[in-house]
Design a protein around this motif. Structure first.
Motif, short mmCIF file in Angstrom:
data_model
loop_
_atom_site.label_atom_id
_atom_site.label_comp_id
_atom_site.label_asym_id
_atom_site.label_seq_id
_atom_site.Cartn_x
_atom_site.Cartn_y
_atom_site.Cartn_z
N UNK A 94 -56.27 -31.91 -19.09
CA UNK A 94 -57.01 -31.63 -20.31
C UNK A 94 -58.06 -30.55 -20.08
N UNK A 95 -58.62 -30.52 -18.88
CA UNK A 95 -59.62 -29.48 -18.59
C UNK A 95 -59.01 -28.10 -18.67
N UNK A 96 -57.73 -27.99 -18.32
CA UNK A 96 -57.05 -26.69 -18.45
C UNK A 96 -57.00 -26.27 -19.92
N UNK A 97 -56.64 -27.24 -20.80
CA UNK A 97 -56.57 -26.96 -22.23
C UNK A 97 -57.95 -26.64 -22.77
N UNK A 98 -58.99 -27.39 -22.27
CA UNK A 98 -60.34 -27.17 -22.76
C UNK A 98 -60.89 -25.81 -22.38
N UNK A 99 -60.35 -25.20 -21.32
CA UNK A 99 -60.85 -23.89 -20.89
C UNK A 99 -60.32 -22.76 -21.75
N UNK A 100 -59.36 -23.05 -22.64
CA UNK A 100 -58.78 -22.01 -23.49
C UNK A 100 -59.76 -21.58 -24.57
N UNK A 101 -59.71 -20.30 -24.90
CA UNK A 101 -60.54 -19.78 -25.99
C UNK A 101 -59.88 -20.00 -27.34
N UNK A 102 -58.65 -20.53 -27.33
CA UNK A 102 -57.95 -20.84 -28.57
C UNK A 102 -58.27 -22.27 -28.99
#
Length: 565
Positions: free
Chosen positions: A32-40
């Motif tokens: 989830x942290x990977x997804x949270x790092x997205x600017x989208x």
């Protein structure tokens, strides 16, 4: 036989299992942290448009926490018209299984443009359960594209609709005649131009070059270049000239001067150059690979990320040969035939847009989006964008696996076991077959946990799972329900003796001691067997009867099997 059910006490072994159940959450949190790092902005909704997940970017836009937004419908945040359109797209994706991508003005700020992608999420059986939405802010890209188009339009108007200023001068530079266009250009009256030397209308810093120009025109008969002139207001103007020496049919030689005022054009070209440089820098810094080709398939441009993602050698990229490029990248595809077929389809249907996933031989997965490139209403080529979604796909697969498999042993968990049992029962009912259901419980496992520690107990459970998996057929299912309880589904049996044979193999397989950390551990098992349709026609009944039979085997001293009676 009496139905004697033993109530299991919650011991250290079971507490350990509960503690270990937290491990997937920590693993999911890392993804989830990977997804949270997205600017989208990324979020997942069910078919009723209720939030099931949202990344940090989306939560910050909504001004809510994850706990506050989960379970709420998307409708609670936007106007009814937008909600109706959003619901329609969710239903379409759920119905067709195809992704949808479109851009639109932001609801909260119409000056912003959003590129939104609706993608189906399927369970292990291919059933669409939810829809993932990714919203990308493309306002900057839109503004850059619009600014570039406006600059090109201004440049075209200047070049195509301007009148040509013309004048003549003698070999000493004295002006002999001018037309009205040049009068307007210079800003002086005709009488204040004719008879004056052309050198007088040049900017002071370049007047010394006028003699060099006269020498060149006398020697070569032609001269082309730029001059910096001053108009009546004292403004500097950049003039592009194309001059020719005439000697035949006239009393004295003269030079015909044709000039274009390119001051604005030079300024615009400078702006375009800066805009293109900014666009190139932006494209090179984006996370997506970009490729632009014309209608004939010739490469027009690409960014650095494209060559990096596709691992394209410099010689191939700089050839700008579309066929050569396709041949190179096609060798990397897991399904090259489908890849080529999609390319051919899009070039034969210029208006078409597409969003696909490309799977590589090395396991990478790209999201491929293609749309026509337009100049006004005319289609002049095609733009391809590629995004590496390998990590996302791996994360999705890991999450799906965690949902249906036991973390400790990797065997199917209760959820997946129930699904497979019901499928096996449906198949048995259709085909008039028998089915055996076995419940296994390890004898004296609690003592092993108490005496040797939970870590040793966990390793033992893993080893037991491996031995059980090595016994059964590929069509059989071995699952761990929790603690030291295992279940087996044996489809397509002809009589109860088939189950008895397998039960004997299990007892024999567990007989050799397990060597764990230099410890020799002996373990036995009690097995309960229920047969479909003899002992029940549904999953719950069969599991209950297998459980009863298993406790009967334990009461007989363990290390044994018992068929429900």
């Amino acid at each position: 036989m009496a139905d004697k059910r033993t109530v299991k006490k919650t011991g250290p072994g079971r507490k350990s299992a509960e503690s270990d159940s937290l491990k997937p959450e920590r693993l999911i949190e890392s993804y989830r942290s990977l997804v949270d790092s997205s600017s989208d902005s990324m979020y997942i909704v069910d078919r009723r448009c209720r939030y099931l997940f949202a990344n940090r970017h989306h939560l910050e836009r909504r001004g809510m926490t994850l706990e506050e937004i989960i379970g709420k419908t998307y409708w609670g945040f936007f106007m009814p018209a937008h909600n109706k359109e959003f619901t329609k797209k969710v239903k379409k994706v759920m119905a067709t299984g195809k992704s949808i991508q479109f851009d639109h003005p932001a609801q909260t700020d119409p000056t912003r443009h959003i590129l939104q992608t609706f993608s189906p999420i399927k369970d292990r059986n291919g059933k669409i359960t939810t829809v993932a939405i990714v919203s990308k802010d493309i306002t900057t890209r839109r503004k850059m594209e619009e600014a570039l188009r406006e600059s090109e339009d201004r440049y075209r108007d200047l070049v195509e609709h301007g009148n040509e200023p013309i004048c003549t001068h003698d070999l000493d530079g004295n002006i002999l005649s001018v037309n009205e266009a040049l009068v307007k250009l210079i800003g002086f009256s005709r009488k204040n131009i004719v008879g004056k030397n052309a050198r007088d209308f040049l900017a002071p810093g370049v007047r010394g070059e006028f003699k060099t120009y006269l020498a060149a025109i006398k020697k070569n008969g032609t001269a082309k270049g730029l001059m910096l002139a001053l108009n009546h207001a004292g403004e500097k103007r950049i003039l592009e000239y194309n001059n020719t020496l005439r000697t035949e049919g006239i009393p004295k030689p003269l030079v015909r001067v044709m000039v274009h005022d390119i001051t604005e054009r030079v300024s615009i070209e400078h702006k375009i150059k800066n805009a293109l440089s900014l666009l190139r820098t932006t494209l090179d810094s984006t996370a997506d690979g970009i490729l632009v080709v014309n209608k004939e398939g010739k490469i027009e441009t690409f960014n650095r990320k494209f060559t990096e993602m596709w691992r394209i050698p410099r010689s191939v990229a700089q050839s700008y040969d579309g066929r050569r490029l396709v041949t190179f990248v096609n060798k990397q595809m897991e399904d090259p035939g489908s890849f080529l077929a999609k390319i051919k389809y899009l070039f034969s249907h210029p208006e078409a847009e597409s969003l696909d996933e490309l799977t590589f031989k090395d396991g990478r997965v790209f999201e491929q989006y293609s749309q026509p490139q337009r100049e006004g209403r005319k289609i002049i080529g095609r733009v391809w964008s590629f995004r590496d979604i390998s990590e996302r796909k791996n994360a999705e697969e890991t999450i799906r696996r965690l949902a249906y498999h036991d973390v400790l042993t990797g065997l199917p968990n209760r959820l997946l076991f129930n699904d497979r049992l019901n499928m096996a029962l449906a198949h048995a009912k259709r085909n008039g077959k028998q089915l055996a259901l076995m419940m296994l419980d390890l004898d004296e496992f609690k003592e092993i946990n108490d005496n040797m520690g939970h870590q040793t107990g966990d390793i033992l459970l893993q080893k037991v799972g491996e031995r059980l998996s090595g016994i059964v057929r590929e069509s059989d299912t071995v699952a761990r329900l929790g603690g030291d309880e295992f279940m087996l589904v044996i489809p397509n049996t002809t009589n109860p003796e088939d189950a008895v044979v397998i039960a004997g193999k299990i007892i024999t397989a567990l007989r050799p001691p397990f060597i764990l950390d230099s410890h020799k551990i002996q373990i036995t098992t009690s097995i309960g067997i229920a047969i479909f349709p003899n002992h029940g026609s549904d999953a719950n009944t069969l599991m209950r009867h297998a459980d009863i039979a298993m406790y009967s085997a334990k009461e007989q001293g363990g290390n044994n099997y018992h068929i429900y009676t």
